[in-house]
Design an enzyme around this catalytic site. Structure first.
Site: not given
Length: 261
Positions: A67, A136, A138, A143
């Protein structure tokens, strides 16, 4: 999915670095997918130590970025390109012309995303992709509720993520970009081997959902269950919520040594 429970982050880094070294001995020009953040640092440090000792030559390896910030110049010290140059390419003796990443400064961001997907395919695909995981669930910047078929695309950072990342920008949240380009889950799943490292009790719930929960977009990392060669390496803290922890320990101890991970 293979789950390997190790005593600590250093042990996990050494285990994964050895898998990467084996790959490079077999395929010196392997395309390695790399991630940023603190979690993979023990991997890079262990692999760099192998390079320095002469145990493996990484100079012909190719590096693919997971990323990147949108709008941040490539030469900015906190662009992920710059971070990976410092933490991966230079310690491993890999030239910048062996680096692949999306153009976060492109006028046509969507076009840059599509071009990066095409470039990865044109390079023969990623041989081994390193991943971290968020609390979470991800992976990359995918996400919760990201499409499990998603391709490389632009994502908007949450305010909390920008607050968390402000420490890299002199504590000034206004310097943190609002957007990133990230490989999508569908793109990530095309790598031949996925290796996820998670450490600490704070990741325990996410690891349990990834490994033992249903495949669901609410936990993007659970998509690894769909991959034919996915390895999840966790320390005792991150493994603390796994119901099948004893089974995972038994199978790893008793597998053939030559098999690796």
């Amino acid at each position: 999915m293979e789950v390997v429970i190790v005593p600590d982050a250093k042990s996990g880094g050494e285990l994964i670095a050895e898998a990467m070294a084996r790959l490079l001995r077999r395929k010196p020009d392997a395309l390695l997918g790399v991630a940023t953040g603190s979690t993979p640092l023990p991997i890079y440090e262990a692999l760099a130590a192998k390079v320095r000792s002469g145990a493996v030559d990484a100079s012909r390896a190719r590096i693919a970025q997971l990323d990147e910030y949108v709008g941040l110049p490539a030469e900015h010290p906190e662009s992920y390109r710059s971070v990976l140059r410092r933490e991966v390419l230079e310690p491993l003796g890999i030239r910048m012309d062996a680096f692949m990443g999306p153009d976060g400064t492109a006028a046509d961001v969507q076009g840059a995303c599509e071009a990066y997907d095409s470039a990865l395919a044109g390079a023969g695909g990623v041989d081994l992709q390193l991943l971290g995981i968020g609390t979470d669930g991800h992976i990359g910047f995918n996400e919760p509720c990201s499409s499990l078929a998603s391709r490389t695309r632009i994502k908007t950072l949450t305010e909390q993520t920008r607050v968390d990342n402000a420490r890299f920008f002199e504590g000034d949240i206004d310097q943190v970009p609002h957007h990133v380009i990230t490989q999508g889950i569908g793109t990530i799943l095309e790598a031949r081997h996925l290796v996820l490292l998670a450490t600490g009790e704070g990741k325990a719930d996410a690891v349990a959902a990834t490994v033992e929960g249903p495949v669901a977009s609410v936990c993007p990392a659970s998509a690894l269950q769909l991959h034919p060669h996915a390895t999840v390496v966790v320390d005792e803290g991150a493994a603390s919520k796994l119901k099948l922890a004893d089974y995972f320990r038994h199978t790893f101890v008793n597998k053939p040594e030559w098999q690796g991970i």
